[in-house]
Design a protein around this motif. Structure first.
Motif, PDB file in Angstrom:
ATOM      1  N   GLU A  13       0.859  -1.183   0.000  1.00 18.63           N
ATOM      2  CA  GLU A  13       0.000   0.000   0.000  1.00 18.63           C
ATOM      3  C   GLU A  13       0.899   1.239   0.000  1.00 18.63           C
ATOM      4  N   ASP A  14       0.442   2.275  -0.711  1.00 20.53           N
ATOM      5  CA  ASP A  14       1.204   3.531  -0.775  1.00 20.53           C
ATOM      6  C   ASP A  14       2.612   3.323  -1.306  1.00 20.53           C
ATOM      7  N   GLY A  15       2.754   2.391  -2.245  1.00 20.53           N
ATOM      8  CA  GLY A  15       4.023   2.231  -2.930  1.00 20.53           C
ATOM      9  C   GLY A  15       5.071   1.401  -2.238  1.00 20.53           C
ATOM     10  N   SER A  16       4.735   0.736  -1.125  1.00 21.83           N
ATOM     11  CA  SER A  16       5.720  -0.096  -0.445  1.00 21.83           C
ATOM     12  C   SER A  16       5.014  -1.134   0.418  1.00 21.83           C
ATOM     13  N   PHE A  17       5.802  -2.060   0.963  1.00 22.11           N
ATOM     14  CA  PHE A  17       5.257  -3.112   1.808  1.00 22.11           C
ATOM     15  C   PHE A  17       5.364  -2.746   3.278  1.00 22.11           C
ATOM     16  N   GLN A  18       4.308  -3.106   4.012  1.00 24.94           N
ATOM     17  CA  GLN A  18       4.235  -2.867   5.453  1.00 24.94           C
ATOM     18  C   GLN A  18       3.666  -4.098   6.139  1.00 24.94           C
ATOM     19  N   PRO A  19       3.975  -4.313   7.423  1.00 21.41           N
ATOM     20  CA  PRO A  19       3.320  -5.402   8.159  1.00 21.41           C
ATOM     21  C   PRO A  19       1.807  -5.240   8.130  1.00 21.41           C
ATOM     22  N   TYR A  20       1.099  -6.336   7.953  1.00 17.60           N
ATOM     23  CA  TYR A  20      -0.363  -6.287   7.840  1.00 17.60           C
ATOM     24  C   TYR A  20      -0.937  -7.561   8.444  1.00 17.60           C
ATOM     25  N   GLU A  21      -1.800  -7.405   9.430  1.00 15.58           N
ATOM     26  CA  GLU A  21      -2.447  -8.554  10.054  1.00 15.58           C
ATOM     27  C   GLU A  21      -3.912  -8.597   9.655  1.00 15.58           C
ATOM     28  N   PHE A  22      -4.395  -9.801   9.321  1.00 15.48           N
ATOM     29  CA  PHE A  22      -5.795  -9.964   8.933  1.00 15.48           C
ATOM     30  C   PHE A  22      -6.227 -11.373   9.303  1.00 15.48           C
ATOM     31  N   LYS A  23      -7.449 -11.742   8.981  1.00 17.00           N
ATOM     32  CA  LYS A  23      -7.960 -13.059   9.303  1.00 17.00           C
ATOM     33  C   LYS A  23      -8.384 -13.802   8.044  1.00 17.00           C
ATOM     34  N   ARG A  24      -7.915 -15.045   7.917  1.00 13.81           N
ATOM     35  CA  ARG A  24      -8.425 -15.939   6.887  1.00 13.81           C
ATOM     36  C   ARG A  24      -9.794 -16.455   7.320  1.00 13.81           C
ATOM     37  N   HIS A  25     -10.570 -16.921   6.335  1.00 22.64           N
ATOM     38  CA  HIS A  25     -11.841 -17.530   6.706  1.00 22.64           C
ATOM     39  C   HIS A  25     -11.591 -18.818   7.484  1.00 22.64           C
ATOM     40  N   ALA A  26     -12.572 -19.241   8.243  1.00 21.89           N
ATOM     41  CA  ALA A  26     -12.449 -20.442   9.069  1.00 21.89           C
ATOM     42  C   ALA A  26     -12.191 -21.670   8.194  1.00 21.89           C
ATOM     43  N   VAL A  27     -11.549 -22.667   8.782  1.00 24.66           N
ATOM     44  CA  VAL A  27     -11.281 -23.918   8.073  1.00 24.66           C
ATOM     45  C   VAL A  27     -12.580 -24.714   7.992  1.00 24.66           C
ATOM     46  N   GLY A  28     -13.127 -24.822   6.774  1.00 25.87           N
ATOM     47  CA  GLY A  28     -14.345 -25.588   6.560  1.00 25.87           C
ATOM     48  C   GLY A  28     -14.064 -27.065   6.454  1.00 25.87           C
ATOM     49  N   GLU A  29     -15.108 -27.854   6.279  1.00 23.28           N
ATOM     50  CA  GLU A  29     -14.949 -29.307   6.306  1.00 23.28           C
ATOM     51  C   GLU A  29     -14.094 -29.838   5.149  1.00 23.28           C
ATOM     52  N   ARG A  30     -13.988 -29.085   4.074  1.00 19.89           N
ATOM     53  CA  ARG A  30     -13.157 -29.522   2.950  1.00 19.89           C
ATOM     54  C   ARG A  30     -11.950 -28.594   2.734  1.00 19.89           C
ATOM     55  N   ASP A  31     -11.603 -27.843   3.755  1.00 19.81           N
ATOM     56  CA  ASP A  31     -10.488 -26.899   3.649  1.00 19.81           C
ATOM     57  C   ASP A  31      -9.210 -27.457   4.266  1.00 19.81           C
ATOM     58  N   VAL A  32      -8.091 -26.900   3.803  1.00 18.94           N
ATOM     59  CA  VAL A  32      -6.771 -27.271   4.299  1.00 18.94           C
ATOM     60  C   VAL A  32      -6.072 -26.008   4.793  1.00 18.94           C
ATOM     61  N   LEU A  33      -5.533 -26.059   6.002  1.00 17.22           N
ATOM     62  CA  LEU A  33      -4.747 -24.956   6.564  1.00 17.22           C
ATOM     63  C   LEU A  33      -3.277 -25.262   6.331  1.00 17.22           C
ATOM     64  N   ILE A  34      -2.586 -24.336   5.672  1.00 16.54           N
ATOM     65  CA  ILE A  34      -1.202 -24.559   5.261  1.00 16.54           C
ATOM     66  C   ILE A  34      -0.290 -23.511   5.889  1.00 16.54           C
ATOM     67  N   GLU A  35       0.766 -23.963   6.530  1.00 18.30           N
ATOM     68  CA  GLU A  35       1.836 -23.073   6.963  1.00 18.30           C
ATOM     69  C   GLU A  35       2.712 -22.789   5.752  1.00 18.30           C
ATOM     70  N   ILE A  36       2.834 -21.526   5.374  1.00 18.69           N
ATOM     71  CA  ILE A  36       3.621 -21.171   4.203  1.00 18.69           C
ATOM     72  C   ILE A  36       5.097 -21.107   4.578  1.00 18.69           C
ATOM     73  N   LEU A  37       5.899 -21.891   3.884  1.00 21.19           N
ATOM     74  CA  LEU A  37       7.340 -21.927   4.133  1.00 21.19           C
ATOM     75  C   LEU A  37       8.111 -21.093   3.119  1.00 21.19           C
ATOM     76  N   TYR A  38       7.640 -21.100   1.860  1.00 16.97           N
ATOM     77  CA  TYR A  38       8.300 -20.341   0.808  1.00 16.97           C
ATOM     78  C   TYR A  38       7.252 -19.725  -0.113  1.00 16.97           C
ATOM     79  N   ALA A  39       7.531 -18.508  -0.570  1.00 15.42           N
ATOM     80  CA  ALA A  39       6.636 -17.830  -1.514  1.00 15.42           C
ATOM     81  C   ALA A  39       7.471 -17.193  -2.621  1.00 15.42           C
ATOM     82  N   GLY A  40       7.126 -17.496  -3.863  1.00 15.35           N
ATOM     83  CA  GLY A  40       7.835 -16.927  -4.989  1.00 15.35           C
ATOM     84  C   GLY A  40       7.285 -15.556  -5.359  1.00 15.35           C
ATOM     85  N   ILE A  41       8.126 -14.750  -6.001  1.00 12.00           N
ATOM     86  CA  ILE A  41       7.709 -13.444  -6.506  1.00 12.00           C
ATOM     87  C   ILE A  41       7.565 -13.549  -8.021  1.00 12.00           C
ATOM     88  N   CYS A  42       6.367 -13.286  -8.503  1.00 10.10           N
ATOM     89  CA  CYS A  42       6.051 -13.331  -9.923  1.00 10.10           C
ATOM     90  C   CYS A  42       5.941 -11.896 -10.444  1.00 10.10           C
TER      91      CYS A  42
END
Length: 354
Positions: A13-42
């Motif tokens: 936001e505003d041209g740069s990255f900042q810490p941001y906390e938010f909430k994912r939707h709840a884990v439904g009966e067919r959902d998977v909660l994943i701990e992200i270890l690596y994320a690529g930049i596209c």
């Protein structure tokens, strides 16, 4: 209904990255909660974050190249278990029932309900905008989870979920075979993957690039020929040469410069997407007089094909060249991508997110 998942991330936001906390939707009966270890930049992360493909809402958390570990599953999940290594690509949901979804082409959902990993309206969860992989966790419908073999080089897997499938899919669908003359236009994050796949399918691979410094590297990854598009002499005598061309270029260029290089009934497939303010162009008159050369496009691949691509890549040892960074280096990484100052994909070590 379970509790929503607390998420830490870096949002743009505003041209740069900042810490941001938010909430994912709840884990439904067919959902998977994943701990992200690596994320690529596209490169598309940059286009989207900077509004170069249209207006976006901020704060925005990009990232659709995700590798991690399952840390929670819904009561009806059968595809994966806690502890499994998994990936998430460009999609996190779709209607899953229309003819295209049922045939494994969820990216083309006929109901218009494809939910992309970030900056996308999630019609299955109240219309909230999705947030992507520059974060600690993500919740995804199990159908859209990609299994990662335990022996894979996990830190290199994330870019396969976009750069890998974006190039693998059109090459595989073109039925590239031994001895075919194939050209890859652009030799960056997408292009260097395309060279490896085309070579593994048996093609004689030519690379078109703007940087002379990448010539030897292209040869090392399997290219047979390298053409510097800034060298007019090298660009001569190439008409009617190739049966298939894959263009990965994300900046302005004239497409018919390459259609002339196709054999009769040859095809050029466009996967690179320039910004709206600096688009590629197509001279219709020149195209018509090129006589039965085809121009088409491709957009990632469905979940079944993406799983096939990951399994094939790991089996054949086809991985992206990466540079690992900490999450506090995001702003600098974006600038370096724009300067082509990375070989070839940045991957964020998400342990650096605190």
């Amino acid at each position: 209904m379970g509790k929503k998942i607390e998420i830490s991330s870096k949002g743009y936001e505003d041209g740069s990255f900042q810490p941001y906390e938010f909430k994912r939707h709840a884990v439904g009966e067919r959902d998977v909660l994943i701990e992200i270890l690596y994320a690529g930049i596209c490169h598309s992360d940059i286009h989207t974050a900077r509004g170069e493909w249209g207006e976006v809402s901020y704060p925005l958390v990009p990232g659709h190249e995700i590798a991690g570990r399952v840390i929670g599953v819904g009561s009806k999940v059968a595809k994966v278990r806690v502890g499994d290594l998994v990936g998430v690509g460009c999609m996190v949901n779709s209607c899953q029932t229309c003819s295209t979804c049922s045939s494994g082409e969820e990216q083309f959902c006929e109901e218009g309900k494809t939910v992309y990993t970030y900056a996308s309206k999630d019609v299955f969860h109240g219309g909230a905008l999705t947030q992507g992989g520059y974060s600690n966790n993500i919740v995804v419908d199990e159908h859209f989870v990609i299994k990662i073999p335990n022996h894979a080089e996990l830190e290199k897997i994330a870019p396969l979920l976009c750069a890998g499938i974006t190039t693998y899919s059109p090459l595989r669908r073109a039925n590239i075979k031994e001895g075919d003359e194939v050209a890859i236009v652009g030799f960056g994050g997408l292009g260097h993957m395309a060279v490896q796949y085309a070579k593994s399918f048996g093609a004689n691979v030519s690379v078109f690039a703007t940087s002379e410094s990448k010539r030897d590297l292209a040869f090392s990854l399997g290219a047979k020929h390298f053409y510097n598009v800034k060298n007019s002499e090298e660009m001569q005598g190439l008409n009617n040469r190739f049966s298939f061309i894959l263009s990965t270029v994300a900046s302005s260029y004239e497409i018919t410069e390459y259609t002339k290089m196709l054999k009769v009934d040859g095809e050029i497939v466009i996967v690179g997407v320039p910004s709206l303010t600096n688009p590629a162009t197509l001279d219709a008159t020149s195209l018509i007089w090129s006589f039965r050369r085809k121009v088409s496009s491709s957009l990632i691949g469905g979940i079944k094909e993406t799983q096939e691509m990951v399994d094939y890549s790991v089996e054949k040892g086809i991985y992206p060249m990466i540079e690992m960074i900490n999450i506090d280096e995001l702003d600098q990484a974006y600038e370096r991508v724009l300067k082509s100052d990375v070989l070839f994909r940045f991957v964020i070590d998400m342990k650096s997110l605190k």
